[in-house]
Scaffold this motif. Structure first.
Motif, PDB file in Angstrom:
ATOM      1  N   TRP A   1       3.585 -12.897  -4.830  1.00 26.83           N
ATOM      2  CA  TRP A   1       3.046 -13.076  -3.490  1.00 26.83           C
ATOM      3  C   TRP A   1       4.066 -13.654  -2.518  1.00 26.83           C
ATOM      4  O   TRP A   1       4.136 -13.241  -1.361  1.00 26.83           O
ATOM      5  N   VAL A   2       4.868 -14.591  -2.975  1.00 24.15           N
ATOM      6  CA  VAL A   2       5.908 -15.158  -2.100  1.00 24.15           C
ATOM      7  C   VAL A   2       6.942 -14.081  -1.771  1.00 24.15           C
ATOM      8  O   VAL A   2       7.365 -13.938  -0.617  1.00 24.15           O
TER       9      VAL A   2
ATOM     10  N   GLU B   1       6.501 -10.834  -1.672  1.00 27.67           N
ATOM     11  CA  GLU B   1       5.896  -9.881  -0.731  1.00 27.67           C
ATOM     12  C   GLU B   1       5.912 -10.450   0.693  1.00 27.67           C
ATOM     13  O   GLU B   1       6.237  -9.732   1.642  1.00 27.67           O
ATOM     14  N   ARG B   2       5.557 -11.691   0.826  1.00 28.33           N
ATOM     15  CA  ARG B   2       5.520 -12.317   2.143  1.00 28.33           C
ATOM     16  C   ARG B   2       6.924 -12.397   2.761  1.00 28.33           C
ATOM     17  O   ARG B   2       7.107 -12.149   3.959  1.00 28.33           O
ATOM     18  N   LEU B   3       7.917 -12.715   1.956  1.00 27.43           N
ATOM     19  CA  LEU B   3       9.285 -12.808   2.455  1.00 27.43           C
ATOM     20  C   LEU B   3       9.801 -11.435   2.900  1.00 27.43           C
ATOM     21  O   LEU B   3      10.509 -11.322   3.896  1.00 27.43           O
ATOM     22  N   LYS B   4       9.414 -10.389   2.174  1.00 24.52           N
ATOM     23  CA  LYS B   4       9.817  -9.032   2.574  1.00 24.52           C
ATOM     24  C   LYS B   4       9.177  -8.654   3.898  1.00 24.52           C
ATOM     25  O   LYS B   4       9.803  -8.012   4.743  1.00 24.52           O
ATOM     26  N   GLN B   5       7.911  -9.046   4.100  1.00 28.86           N
ATOM     27  CA  GLN B   5       7.234  -8.758   5.366  1.00 28.86           C
ATOM     28  C   GLN B   5       7.889  -9.498   6.517  1.00 28.86           C
ATOM     29  O   GLN B   5       7.978  -8.966   7.629  1.00 28.86           O
ATOM     30  N   ALA B   6       8.365 -10.705   6.255  1.00 29.64           N
ATOM     31  CA  ALA B   6       8.942 -11.530   7.322  1.00 29.64           C
ATOM     32  C   ALA B   6      10.334 -11.061   7.740  1.00 29.64           C
ATOM     33  O   ALA B   6      10.782 -11.375   8.833  1.00 29.64           O
ATOM     34  N   SER B   7      10.998 -10.336   6.857  1.00 37.48           N
ATOM     35  CA  SER B   7      12.381  -9.933   7.214  1.00 37.48           C
ATOM     36  C   SER B   7      12.445  -8.585   7.867  1.00 37.48           C
ATOM     37  O   SER B   7      11.560  -7.860   8.003  1.00 37.48           O
TER      38      SER B   7
END
Length: 74
Positions: free
Chosen positions: A65-66, A68-74
């Motif tokens: 989950w972390v 996935e979230r980091l990929k969305q943020a970049s």
């Protein structure tokens, strides 16, 4: 085996695994460092419920989950 011979064997599609020390193999940028994170109990219960449903450890859910979230943020 010389590097030139190793490269040629690899390029020819030959099995070169006998020439590698896989015990020392590392994924680039995949080295790990332990961190501590405090979660409220309700989050831990939800994480455990989801982990059980998927049949994986809690830590795996958190990492996925972390990531996935980091990929969305970049």
């Amino acid at each position: 085996m010389k590097a030139k011979d190793f490269d040629q064997a690899f390029d020819n599609g030959e099995d070169i695994t006998s020439q590698l020390d896989l015990a020392k193999a590392r994924w680039p940028a995949q080295e790990q460092k332990r961190v501590n994170v405090n979660f409220p109990l309700w989050m831990i219960h939800q994480l455990d419920k989801e982990a059980k449903r998927l049949g994986v450890p809690r830590q795996s859910i958190i990492k996925i989950w972390v990531a996935e979230r980091l990929k969305q943020a970049s």
